[in-house]
Design a protein around this motif. Sequence first.
Motif, PDB file in Angstrom:
ATOM      1  N   GLU A 574       0.829  -1.210   0.000  1.00  0.00           N
ATOM      2  CA  GLU A 574       0.000   0.000   0.000  1.00  0.00           C
ATOM      3  C   GLU A 574       0.862   1.258   0.000  1.00  0.00           C
ATOM      4  O   GLU A 574       0.528   2.257  -0.648  1.00  0.00           O
ATOM      5  N   ILE A 575       1.986   1.203   0.697  1.00  0.00           N
ATOM      6  CA  ILE A 575       2.896   2.356   0.738  1.00  0.00           C
ATOM      7  C   ILE A 575       3.424   2.662  -0.655  1.00  0.00           C
ATOM      8  O   ILE A 575       3.456   3.821  -1.083  1.00  0.00           O
ATOM      9  N   ILE A 576       3.836   1.621  -1.378  1.00  0.00           N
ATOM     10  CA  ILE A 576       4.347   1.801  -2.744  1.00  0.00           C
ATOM     11  C   ILE A 576       3.267   2.399  -3.640  1.00  0.00           C
ATOM     12  O   ILE A 576       3.514   3.323  -4.425  1.00  0.00           O
ATOM     13  N   GLN A 577       2.041   1.868  -3.512  1.00  0.00           N
ATOM     14  CA  GLN A 577       0.929   2.364  -4.324  1.00  0.00           C
ATOM     15  C   GLN A 577       0.621   3.825  -3.992  1.00  0.00           C
ATOM     16  O   GLN A 577       0.439   4.658  -4.899  1.00  0.00           O
ATOM     17  N   ILE A 578       0.587   4.146  -2.686  1.00  0.00           N
ATOM     18  CA  ILE A 578       0.298   5.518  -2.269  1.00  0.00           C
ATOM     19  C   ILE A 578       1.349   6.481  -2.807  1.00  0.00           C
ATOM     20  O   ILE A 578       1.026   7.556  -3.334  1.00  0.00           O
ATOM     21  N   LEU A 579       2.613   6.095  -2.692  1.00  0.00           N
ATOM     22  CA  LEU A 579       3.705   6.961  -3.138  1.00  0.00           C
ATOM     23  C   LEU A 579       3.648   7.174  -4.646  1.00  0.00           C
ATOM     24  O   LEU A 579       3.766   8.314  -5.134  1.00  0.00           O
ATOM     25  N   ALA A 580       3.432   6.091  -5.404  1.00  0.00           N
ATOM     26  CA  ALA A 580       3.416   6.181  -6.872  1.00  0.00           C
ATOM     27  C   ALA A 580       2.275   7.068  -7.363  1.00  0.00           C
ATOM     28  O   ALA A 580       2.484   7.992  -8.166  1.00  0.00           O
ATOM     29  N   THR A 581       1.057   6.805  -6.877  1.00  0.00           N
ATOM     30  CA  THR A 581      -0.095   7.589  -7.353  1.00  0.00           C
ATOM     31  C   THR A 581      -0.035   9.029  -6.848  1.00  0.00           C
ATOM     32  O   THR A 581      -0.441   9.960  -7.561  1.00  0.00           O
ATOM     33  N   SER A 582       0.509   9.228  -5.649  1.00  0.00           N
ATOM     34  CA  SER A 582       0.624  10.586  -5.111  1.00  0.00           C
ATOM     35  C   SER A 582       1.601  11.425  -5.925  1.00  0.00           C
ATOM     36  O   SER A 582       1.369  12.621  -6.158  1.00  0.00           O
ATOM     37  N   LEU A 583       2.683  10.810  -6.382  1.00  0.00           N
ATOM     38  CA  LEU A 583       3.657  11.531  -7.204  1.00  0.00           C
ATOM     39  C   LEU A 583       3.044  11.913  -8.552  1.00  0.00           C
ATOM     40  O   LEU A 583       3.285  13.016  -9.070  1.00  0.00           O
ATOM     41  N   ILE A 584       2.250  11.008  -9.123  1.00  0.00           N
ATOM     42  CA  ILE A 584       1.546  11.321 -10.369  1.00  0.00           C
ATOM     43  C   ILE A 584       0.599  12.505 -10.132  1.00  0.00           C
ATOM     44  O   ILE A 584       0.527  13.449 -10.928  1.00  0.00           O
ATOM     45  N   GLY A 585      -0.116  12.429  -9.003  1.00  0.00           N
ATOM     46  CA  GLY A 585      -1.035  13.504  -8.662  1.00  0.00           C
ATOM     47  C   GLY A 585      -0.339  14.826  -8.457  1.00  0.00           C
ATOM     48  O   GLY A 585      -0.813  15.878  -8.909  1.00  0.00           O
ATOM     49  N   MET A 586       0.835  14.790  -7.803  1.00  0.00           N
ATOM     50  CA  MET A 586       1.578  16.014  -7.552  1.00  0.00           C
ATOM     51  C   MET A 586       2.068  16.633  -8.856  1.00  0.00           C
ATOM     52  O   MET A 586       2.074  17.864  -9.012  1.00  0.00           O
ATOM     53  N   PHE A 587       2.447  15.773  -9.807  1.00  0.00           N
ATOM     54  CA  PHE A 587       2.872  16.263 -11.118  1.00  0.00           C
ATOM     55  C   PHE A 587       1.714  16.967 -11.818  1.00  0.00           C
ATOM     56  O   PHE A 587       1.883  18.050 -12.400  1.00  0.00           O
ATOM     57  N   ALA A 588       0.527  16.370 -11.744  1.00  0.00           N
ATOM     58  CA  ALA A 588      -0.651  16.966 -12.378  1.00  0.00           C
ATOM     59  C   ALA A 588      -0.992  18.310 -11.745  1.00  0.00           C
ATOM     60  O   ALA A 588      -1.330  19.277 -12.446  1.00  0.00           O
ATOM     61  N   VAL A 589      -0.879  18.397 -10.412  1.00  0.00           N
ATOM     62  CA  VAL A 589      -1.146  19.661  -9.712  1.00  0.00           C
ATOM     63  C   VAL A 589      -0.134  20.721 -10.150  1.00  0.00           C
ATOM     64  O   VAL A 589      -0.485  21.884 -10.391  1.00  0.00           O
ATOM     65  N   GLY A 590       1.141  20.314 -10.294  1.00  0.00           N
ATOM     66  CA  GLY A 590       2.176  21.237 -10.745  1.00  0.00           C
ATOM     67  C   GLY A 590       1.884  21.785 -12.134  1.00  0.00           C
ATOM     68  O   GLY A 590       2.026  22.988 -12.387  1.00  0.00           O
ATOM     69  N   VAL A 591       1.466  20.904 -13.043  1.00  0.00           N
ATOM     70  CA  VAL A 591       1.113  21.333 -14.403  1.00  0.00           C
ATOM     71  C   VAL A 591      -0.083  22.280 -14.355  1.00  0.00           C
ATOM     72  O   VAL A 591      -0.129  23.287 -15.070  1.00  0.00           O
ATOM     73  N   ALA A 592      -1.051  21.982 -13.493  1.00  0.00           N
ATOM     74  CA  ALA A 592      -2.238  22.831 -13.382  1.00  0.00           C
ATOM     75  C   ALA A 592      -1.881  24.237 -12.896  1.00  0.00           C
ATOM     76  O   ALA A 592      -2.402  25.235 -13.408  1.00  0.00           O
ATOM     77  N   VAL A 593      -0.974  24.313 -11.944  1.00  0.00           N
ATOM     78  CA  VAL A 593      -0.569  25.617 -11.409  1.00  0.00           C
ATOM     79  C   VAL A 593       0.265  26.394 -12.423  1.00  0.00           C
ATOM     80  O   VAL A 593       0.069  27.588 -12.639  1.00  0.00           O
ATOM     81  N   GLN A 594       1.180  25.688 -13.102  1.00  0.00           N
ATOM     82  CA  GLN A 594       2.069  26.347 -14.061  1.00  0.00           C
ATOM     83  C   GLN A 594       1.389  26.611 -15.402  1.00  0.00           C
ATOM     84  O   GLN A 594       1.782  27.520 -16.127  1.00  0.00           O
ATOM     85  N   GLY A 595       0.409  25.796 -15.766  1.00  0.00           N
ATOM     86  CA  GLY A 595      -0.285  25.988 -17.043  1.00  0.00           C
ATOM     87  C   GLY A 595       0.526  25.545 -18.236  1.00  0.00           C
ATOM     88  O   GLY A 595       0.292  25.998 -19.365  1.00  0.00           O
ATOM     89  N   TYR A 596       1.490  24.648 -18.009  1.00  0.00           N
ATOM     90  CA  TYR A 596       2.337  24.189 -19.121  1.00  0.00           C
ATOM     91  C   TYR A 596       2.800  22.759 -18.867  1.00  0.00           C
ATOM     92  O   TYR A 596       3.146  22.390 -17.750  1.00  0.00           O
TER      93      TYR A 596
END
Length: 657
Positions: A574-596
């Motif tokens: 579960e830790i591996i799954q949480i870390l992997a999906t959270s990093l994907i999510g954080m990348f998406a949030v970063g793109v949303a904030v930067q707009g690029y």
Amino acid sequence: MSEEKNLKEEVKEIDFNEIIAKYDRESAYRKVAGFTGRFISVLAILFSLFHLYTAFRGVLPAQIQRSVHLTFALVLAYLLYPAKSSMPKNKIHWSDICLAILGAIVGLYISFNYEALIYRAGEQTPLDIVIASLAILLVLEATRRVVGLPIVIIAGTFLLYAKFGPYMPGFLNHRGYSLSRIVSHMYYTTEGILGIPIGVSSTFIFLFILFGSFLDKTGIGKFFIDLANSIAGKAVGGPAKVSVLSSALTGTISGSSVANTVGTGSFTIPLMKSLGYKPEFAGAVEAAASTGGQIMPPIMGAAAFLMVEFIGVPYITIAKAAVIPAILYFTGVWIMVDLEARKTGLRGLKADQLPKFKKVMLQSGYLLLPIVAIVYFLMNGATPIKAALYGIIISVLAGAVRKETRLNLKMLMEALEAGAKSALGVAIACASAGIIVGTVTLTGLGLKLGNGLVTMAGGNLILTLIFTMITSLILGMGAPTTANYIITSTIAAPAIMKLGVPALAAHMFTFYFGIIADVTPPVALAAFAGSAIAGSDPLKTGINASKLAIAAFIIPYIFVMNPALLLINTTPIEIIQILATSLIGMFAVGVAVQGYFLTWVNKLFRIALFIGGLLCIDPGAYTDMIGIAIIAVIFTLQRVKSKKGEDIKNNNKGKPI
């Protein structure tokens, strides 16, 4: 060559000590020469030696340990910090000497009358009351000088509340207490000034600050910068990534967002500017990364050690719980720095300007041994006191490996002195916050405010969290992280727990927002320190830093709603799954904030990516699947758009966040 020369000249022109003193009150102390200066140095060294002795031989009875700690803190506070900022910084006013002597008297009064005070508990003599009253006044004045006026106003308000309870409206009403009862409770019990906050300051916190001071003397700060340069210097936007990495590393040994910003920023901010980063962005990167240092395991900010006592769990449990949130925080900053560099075409450093990773590790890698040792001892059942003590010893031994990092007697004395001075702010803040905690225990205010907070939010968890966040950010404008956490954890954390949230998640929530206040406008001290180095607009720098630190505003809500993010009741899979999906999510949030991403992202897609990112950060199979689906669709469309040539070169220049 001319670029390097200009960079050195720009750095030389900046007075870093002045910046630290301006934005970090705890660093604005006197620099006194002659006999008086030597006397202060000896006192500071004795302060450190006292803590090393008790760590080695065993902590003294609580009230003695804490009162001696307070004695040193009060005396040094009055000798080092002038009553007004306009007063000379190279000599001590006679009134400050008188106050320092009074500080010694009230502090040592408990040590010399320890048994007598225990026997007459609850029946204090007139002299006891006078001493306790003086102690409260001296603590408040020392707090005003060292930490600032806001926390003095808060503590004073709580004292008035204890006295004038019968006149309070509604649920705040209580029977009120006499002056003698209030002052004796505040000073002669372990629930006021000498309560848990200063108890932790006099044991765990002081030793870890001292550990950081010894590590600093070995030159580990330069090693961290060289290491970060060797890893990230060549990458797109290299200097900014060096700032993120070096600040994360330095944060493990520094408890101050401002000091961390100025320390690593003195190198990284001018370098970022020289390669094309806008000043507002350069200052913001360093401020956001440096502030995150307090949430970076294995050695976190001082408030994390208070959490050990407040919720009764081992420190290693808190450090483990902070791992995934810290990774997500710094990943978020790193991603937005990378996207900013790509959309504005900023390059990294040339290979010949950078140190080699292998060479850096061979030359100075041994400096990491003390940090590795502390982690080992904490994971194998050692108390934080013993772990810090062993870390200090190993830092001296590790430094002895090479002549360049070897600590001679003078450097050892300087480390002891610097550690004591660095601990003053925390000690005084904890003493003053003890008044607030003492009022809460005396009047039952904590339960009343907790119930009031829940009632005001209508029993809604999200609203309760929002009110707590706002309180923490407002307190953060004038109170240091330690005091901020003490106040919010005393008042707001119980309200959050009342709604079914685990204690660790509730306290981590208040801890996070107490820290992130350092980069949240309108008063964002770390961002203001970064702007002073960058020569940028402070408010714009603060806004940029807040955007870069977006993860710190999101993650606490997620781990309160789903404590699995703090590794509570999780399996390795579960830790591996949480870390992997959270990093994907954080990348998406970063793109949303930067707009690029590969090309510009329109507003609708940015909103969708932000939602998809949040769903991925929230641990849960269904939220992960929905979030990944949203992100995958938008990224696929972006790739198609990019292949058609609609990339950054065919658009107007982007605006840094």
